[in-house]
Scaffold this motif. Structure first.
Motif, mmCIF file in Angstrom:
data_model
loop_
_atom_site.group_PDB
_atom_site.id
_atom_site.type_symbol
_atom_site.label_atom_id
_atom_site.label_comp_id
_atom_site.label_asym_id
_atom_site.label_seq_id
_atom_site.Cartn_x
_atom_site.Cartn_y
_atom_site.Cartn_z
ATOM 1 N N LEU A 118 0.807 -1.248 0.000
ATOM 2 C CA LEU A 118 0.000 0.000 0.000
ATOM 3 C C LEU A 118 0.830 1.284 0.000
ATOM 4 O O LEU A 118 0.396 2.264 -0.635
ATOM 5 N N PRO A 119 1.964 1.515 0.514
ATOM 6 C CA PRO A 119 2.587 0.924 1.670
ATOM 7 C C PRO A 119 2.204 1.775 2.877
ATOM 8 O O PRO A 119 2.201 3.014 2.807
ATOM 9 N N THR A 120 1.916 1.117 3.976
ATOM 10 C CA THR A 120 1.487 1.842 5.170
ATOM 11 C C THR A 120 1.760 0.946 6.378
ATOM 12 O O THR A 120 1.873 -0.272 6.223
ATOM 13 N N ASP A 121 1.861 1.537 7.554
ATOM 14 C CA ASP A 121 2.085 0.684 8.733
ATOM 15 C C ASP A 121 0.778 0.116 9.281
ATOM 16 O O ASP A 121 0.792 -0.782 10.109
ATOM 17 N N LYS A 153 -1.442 -5.519 17.574
ATOM 18 C CA LYS A 153 -0.095 -5.091 17.137
ATOM 19 C C LYS A 153 -0.163 -3.783 16.351
ATOM 20 O O LYS A 153 0.871 -3.230 15.978
ATOM 21 N N GLY A 154 -1.360 -3.332 16.033
ATOM 22 C CA GLY A 154 -1.511 -2.045 15.343
ATOM 23 C C GLY A 154 -1.560 -2.151 13.829
ATOM 24 O O GLY A 154 -1.478 -1.134 13.133
ATOM 25 N N LYS A 155 -1.714 -3.377 13.288
ATOM 26 C CA LYS A 155 -1.696 -3.497 11.820
ATOM 27 C C LYS A 155 -2.985 -3.005 11.172
ATOM 28 O O LYS A 155 -2.998 -2.667 10.005
ATOM 29 N N PHE A 156 -4.073 -3.017 11.918
ATOM 30 C CA PHE A 156 -5.315 -2.404 11.402
ATOM 31 C C PHE A 156 -6.131 -1.881 12.576
ATOM 32 O O PHE A 156 -5.962 -2.327 13.710
#
Ligand SMILES: NC(=O)c1ccc[n+]([C@@H]2O[C@H](COP(=O)([O-])OP(=O)(O)OC[C@H]3O[C@@H](n4cnc5c(N)ncnc54)[C@H](OP(=O)(O)O)[C@@H]3O)[C@@H](O)[C@H]2O)c1
Length: 343
Positions: A118-121, A153-156
């Motif tokens: 996507l790129p995104t965290d 973990k914060g991925k979504f």
């Protein structure tokens, strides 16, 4: 020439809250899959697809719906470069390959790959893609705990679920899912001639404040009037709609008049948008002009009440009209594109 309302050309559009996510998003969401896949499925180049995403941003689109399976995450990422904090990105991953359930690790790997492309965290909404009714229990028992860990973990930020409408016309999966507290968003099929969600899904999403995204508002059928006439003839032969509609070469022509819709697609998008309980309507396109008119349609007032009522009276009993699934060839091409982007 059709003049577009100013509010869609100056980068603003009607805003809605996506249910309990609290996300404020434009009512018109860019669907980056479907039969166009931002034009990549219809002969457009990656550069053209990136330009389309950028144009969507200019026109005030804030929600972008993609998926691992579409092969469009890379171009979405390029189009949104520099605008990540202004947009809501929704993507999806599969828990199955046809009838076969996948190991949970495959879904996590798919999410990780989406973040890279996507790129995104993080993505704003991660959705289980096209969940079949027969797989729903497994989704909750086996996949949900794994997804919750990835979310921690914060991925979504929010978890969604989308139905497999082409094989689940009566929304068996979603009518169960909306009774649960697991899902922040639900993507459902709804259109002029498939209104089943009104009773089967939307009361549940409203009760639990699940954000809703509509797919199949137009798909192939309402983009091509001749397909409507063909489908209507078949339905009339089966006794499901009045014979006169089956004989009419333009059976939905009654929607297009002064003060009503300007075209079939205009009618289709406005009908979906104003259904109580629906938040965002996704439109899939690879064509900038179509995008402009679709956004204008979705920002217009509702169809006249008498037209809406006629659609309900004539078609609310129908199931599955226009819910055409992707062909194996389309799926294979999307897979090839995604693999190429990873290299
Ligand atoms: N299970 C799932 O999770 C699932 C399944 C299906 C779809 N979706 C999501 O929903 C989104 C919408 O998908 P959809 O297939 O239902 O798309 P749609 O918006 O209902 O229709 C797209 C089709 O209509 C054509 N079209 C669009 N605007 C037009 C216009 N103004 N005039 C004439 N033709 C027009 C497009 O071709 P052109 O390129 O020529 O405009 C395309 O072939 C997808 O992109 C995807 O994000 C999710």
């Amino acid at each position: 020439m059709t003049l577009l309302p100013l509010h869609t050309l100056d980068g603003s559009m009607d805003t809605v809250t996506l249910g309990r996510t609290g996300l404020k998003v434009g009512v018109a969401g860019l669907g980056c899959g479907g039969f166009s896949r931002l034009g990549l499925a219809t002969g457009k180049t990656e550069a053209e697809a990136v330009a389309l995403v950028k144009r969507a941003l200019d026109l005030g689109v804030t929600l972008f719906d993609t998926a691992a399976a579409y092969g469009t995450e890379g171009v979405v990422g390029q189009g949104l470069a520099g605008s990540r904090d202004k947009v809501v990105i929704a993507t999806k991953g599969f828990m199955n390959d046809g009838d076969t359930l996948l190991p949970t690790g495959k879904l996590v790997a798919s999410l990780d790959s989406s973040l890279k492309l996507l790129p995104t965290d993080h993505v704003d909404v991660f959705q289980l893609h096209g969940v079949r009714a027969a797989h729903y229990d497994h989704a909750v028992k086996v996949f949900l705990p794994v997804l919750k860990r990835e979310q921690e973990k914060g991925k979504f930020r929010f978890l969604g679920i989308t139905e497999s409408a082409a094989s689940d016309h009566s929304a068996q999966m979603l009518s169960r899912a909306v009774k649960d507290d697991h899902w922040d968003t639900a993507m459902l099929a709804f259109n002029l001639m498939h209104q089943h969600a009104r009773k089967a899904v939307l009361p549940g999403t409203m009760a639990k404040r699940i954000g809703t995204l509509v797919m199949f508002a137009v798909r192939n059928i309402f983009a091509k009037p001749e397909r409507v006439a063909k489908a209507m003839k078949e339905l009339a032969n089966e006794g499901k709609v009045p014979k006169a509609l089956g004989d009419d070469p333009n059976p939905l022509g009654f929607l297009i008049h002064e003060g009503g819709a300007t075209s079939l697609t205009d009618a289709a998008y406005r009908f979906a948008r104003y259904e109580p309980g629906i938040d965002v309507v996704l439109f899939g396109t690879g064509d900038v002009k179509h995008m402009e008119t679709n956004i204008a349609s979705l920002n217009k007032p509702p169809l006249p009440a008498a037209d809406r009522q006629k659609l309900i009276d004539l078609f609310s009993h129908l199931l599955g009209v226009g819910l055409e699934g992707a062909t194996p060839a389309v799926r294979a091409e999307a897979e090839r594109l995604r693999a190429a982007q990873k290299m």
